[in-house]
Design an enzyme around this catalytic site. Sequence first.
Site, PDB file in Angstrom:
ATOM      1  N   GLU A   1      20.742  40.404  31.147  1.00 35.85           N
ATOM      2  CA  GLU A   1      21.792  40.311  32.170  1.00 35.85           C
ATOM      3  C   GLU A   1      22.722  41.512  32.088  1.00 35.85           C
ATOM      4  O   GLU A   1      23.075  42.118  33.097  1.00 35.85           O
ATOM      5  CB  GLU A   1      22.595  39.012  31.995  1.00 35.85           C
ATOM      6  CG  GLU A   1      21.817  37.777  32.424  1.00 35.85           C
ATOM      7  CD  GLU A   1      22.643  36.503  32.419  1.00 35.85           C
ATOM      8  OE1 GLU A   1      23.773  36.516  31.907  1.00 35.85           O
ATOM      9  OE2 GLU A   1      22.142  35.486  32.925  1.00 35.85           O
TER      10      GLU A   1
ATOM     11  N   THR B   1      23.362  29.210  41.194  1.00 38.46           N
ATOM     12  CA  THR B   1      23.823  30.029  42.325  1.00 38.46           C
ATOM     13  C   THR B   1      22.838  31.174  42.566  1.00 38.46           C
ATOM     14  O   THR B   1      22.454  31.450  43.706  1.00 38.46           O
ATOM     15  CB  THR B   1      25.242  30.580  42.040  1.00 38.46           C
ATOM     16  OG1 THR B   1      26.031  29.571  41.420  1.00 38.46           O
ATOM     17  CG2 THR B   1      25.919  31.046  43.316  1.00 38.46           C
TER      18      THR B   1
END
Length: 224
Positions: free
Chosen positions: A103, A28
């Site tokens: 992240e 994505t």
Amino acid sequence: MNDKELVAHQALQYVSENMIVGLGTGSTANFFIDALAKRNKEEKLNVRAVSSSVVSMIKAKEAGLPLLSIDQIKEIDLYIDGADEITPDLTLLKGRGYDLVREKLLARAARKFIVIADESKIVKNIGDNFPVPSEVHPFAWELVKNVLMKKGTGDIRINAAKDGYAITSCGNFVLDFNFAEKSSENLNNLLSLTPGIVEHGIFYNLAHGALISHNGNVREIWRS
Ligand code: 5RP
């Protein structure tokens, strides 16, 4: 355009001129990287990007996005990333990739962190569909595993070639665990407070919003 691509394109509306944008990792996020690079070029937005993984850095480079390294930033304007699971209160499970440290650093450094995903990622509780990953110091993995075995079941992650342990880009191992505990706050506390765990896949109180696509439509969820 499939649902992942659709939601990635919708996220572009949060990008504006001169922003520093964090790039996530996964299929994505890849759609977002391509769409952002195109818009940056066409509209001369002067966006600079920071990658959450080696994989997304290579992807961004190929797409022609100007890149900053993570040690060149103090904060970022926007972080767009996918997730493996999303609860209604916007707790996320991440980490099927191997770059949890970057992240979470970007998620924490972002003025706005928006998660993009299709409807299949919505769950009631963290851990419903996937084990929870924890990145651990290589010398500590047996000790950490022993601690976590008192709260759940799991083991060290094996690499894709199945000939050794998976190693993150920070040189650590990963433990994947299923827990009986359903509260993401309690799980977040447990893993954050366990010595030897460098970072874990529960993103608690970090996402500001989510764009969720289903059959060609996108809905938004915002943290109040
Ligand atoms: C990587 C992640 C990804 O964002 C997550 O695995 C979702 O991937 P995809 O967009 O391919 O479904 O957390 O660590």
